[in-house]
Design a protein around this motif. Structure first.
Motif, PDB file in Angstrom:
ATOM      1  N   ARG A 172      -1.228  -6.272   4.786  1.00  0.00           N
ATOM      2  CA  ARG A 172      -1.151  -5.125   3.890  1.00  0.00           C
ATOM      3  C   ARG A 172      -2.343  -4.182   4.080  1.00  0.00           C
ATOM      4  NH1 ARG A 172      -1.459  -7.784  -0.442  1.00  0.00           N
ATOM      5  NH2 ARG A 172       0.762  -7.993  -0.947  1.00  0.00           N
ATOM      6  N   LYS A 176      -1.477  -1.464   6.782  1.00  0.00           N
ATOM      7  CA  LYS A 176      -0.871  -0.526   5.821  1.00  0.00           C
ATOM      8  C   LYS A 176       0.643  -0.715   5.718  1.00  0.00           C
ATOM      9  CE  LYS A 176      -5.032   1.074   5.668  1.00  0.00           C
ATOM     10  NZ  LYS A 176      -5.950   0.560   4.633  1.00  0.00           N
ATOM     11  N   ASP A 178       3.933  -1.802   3.546  1.00  0.00           N
ATOM     12  CA  ASP A 178       4.303  -1.811   2.136  1.00  0.00           C
ATOM     13  C   ASP A 178       4.833  -3.178   1.721  1.00  0.00           C
ATOM     14  OD1 ASP A 178       7.566  -1.550   2.092  1.00  0.00           O
ATOM     15  OD2 ASP A 178       6.668  -0.537   3.815  1.00  0.00           O
ATOM     16  N   ASP A 179       4.691  -3.480   0.432  1.00  0.00           N
ATOM     17  CA  ASP A 179       5.043  -4.800  -0.082  1.00  0.00           C
ATOM     18  C   ASP A 179       6.523  -5.132   0.059  1.00  0.00           C
ATOM     19  OD1 ASP A 179       2.453  -5.326  -0.762  1.00  0.00           O
ATOM     20  OD2 ASP A 179       2.665  -4.785  -2.874  1.00  0.00           O
TER      21      ASP A 179
END
Length: 388
Positions: A172, A176, A178-179
């Motif tokens: 994460r 970068k 996203d969840d």
């Protein structure tokens, strides 16, 4: 389907190495593949993958080795493109519902509209922590390529699965991502024997409280904290606690001691060795592996299968498996032998606390430290409704 039954998906299982061998990557790929099958999936093997272009990078590998540096071609774009083209040809022929990729380096150049799940035990950035314990540091070329290409894998994957919060946090923050495309799903153990809950309950009762047995399992004595185990064992015996120690998987440079049993190697393929290891674990009170660096720690899940709490340091993904004081003893990173001896000695003085901890460890194994739970979680995340 008209009768309401659900057809499990066809899974393309991608691995650069031979995933049919239980010793590859500590047995993880072998067990994952078997678990998908146990869940009813049709598994299409796409391994091992060995493009001939690898030979072109051999002089480069030799040159870096002569400089005292580590290099491998697995992150080279040309190598990865050939891997991807092979996978794509296979995918067009079998049209699976899901592509499960064991190593990220096999998927950076992959182009497909089929959902791709990338699963491994740690990111490459975390892997850099291992090099101080190895013969040669990595060359900058290798590190730069790996970080760049790993990021490409993550940006393309449908789902990125790692077995610890630390690895997920690394993906994460460093890349970068996203969840929505991240999943923390613990790995399982890789033992051939899976005792039943009732068998484990009897093991816990039969262990008694004296003598106490500690077991160390690992090949890399320094990285796995072998000297800490040895010193803690000595301190416990000096305090009058009858503690025996099994050392499995390595022949450490230690003098002979009647309270220490050394077993340099046990094969996961030989029935006699499998039975011997199962017998040792059934009688073990605590698995003691205070690794200085650890990705996840299959061995802790394996111990939990036998109702054996683990003793370790809070490094890597270990905290995903061990909850201090609940399912084992987890001390802060860099804890010394005396701190471990204090914690172990205190636990051995509380019989009911120990038995509760042993039962909790087995409960964790049943709930989520097994490969069926791992594969089932992946399927449920990828498919809102399984294909029919």
């Amino acid at each position: 389907m008209k009768d309401g039954s659900v057809k499990q998906p066809r899974v393309a299982f991608v691995c650069l190495q031979d995933a049919a061998r239980p010793e590859i990557i500590s047995g993880g790929p072998y067990r994952i593949r078997e678990a998908f099958r146990e869940l009813g999936c049709e598994v299409v093997d796409m391994f091992p993958i060995k493009p001939r272009i690898a030979w072109a990078f051999l002089p480069k590998k030799i040159a870096f080795r002569l400089l005292g540096l580590y290099y491998h071609w697995e992150w080279e774009p040309l190598f990865q493109r050939q891997v991807a083209r092979y996978i794509e040809r296979r995918l067009s022929a079998v049209r699976p519902d899901l592509v499960y990729v064991v190593q990220p380096q096999a998927a950076s150049e992959l182009r497909t509209d089929i959902p791709v799940v990338v699963g491994h035990d740690q990111t490459f950035i975390e892997r850099l922590n291992y090099f101080p314990f190895e013969q040669r540091p990595p060359c900058n070329t290798y590190v730069g390529q790996a970080i760049l290409k790993e990021g490409e894998v993550f940006r393309k994957a449908s789902l990125i699965v790692y077995p610890s919060h630390r690895s997920i946090d690394m993906v994460r923050s460093a890349y970068k991502i996203d969840d929505a495309r991240l999943a923390m799903i613990p790995w399982g153990g890789n033992l051939a024997v899976d005792p039943t809950a009732s068998e484990v309950e009897q093991m816990i009762i039969d262990r008694g409280f004296g003598p106490f047995t500690l077991t160390f399992m690992g090949v890399d004595w320094p990285r796995k904290g072998g000297n800490i185990v040895l010193e803690a064992h000595r301190l416990l015996r000096e305090r009058g606690i009858d503690v025996r120690l099994n050392i499995i998987g390595v022949q450490p440079p230690i003098p002979s001691d009647s309270a220490i049993t050394v077993i340099p190697f046990l094969s996961k393929r030989k029935p006699a060795d499998i039975e011997r290891l199962s017998n040792i674990l059934s009688r073990t009170h605590l698995l003691f592996v205070p690794s200085r660096v650890e990705a996840f720690g299959h061995v802790f899940a394996e111990a939990a299968a036998f109702g054996v709490p683990s003793v370790a340091q809070d490094v890597g993904g270990v905290a995903t498996i061990i909850e201090n004081g609940v399912s084992g003893i987890l001390l802060p990173e860099h804890a010394g032998a005396e701190a471990f001896a204090d914690a172990v000695g205190a636990l051995f003085a509380r019989q009911e606390d120990y038995r509760a901890m042993a039962r909790t460890a087995r409960g964790r194994y049943d709930s989520d430290l097994n490969w069926r739970a791992y594969c089932s979680s992946i399927l449920s995340r990828v498919f809102d409704q399984l294909p029919v």
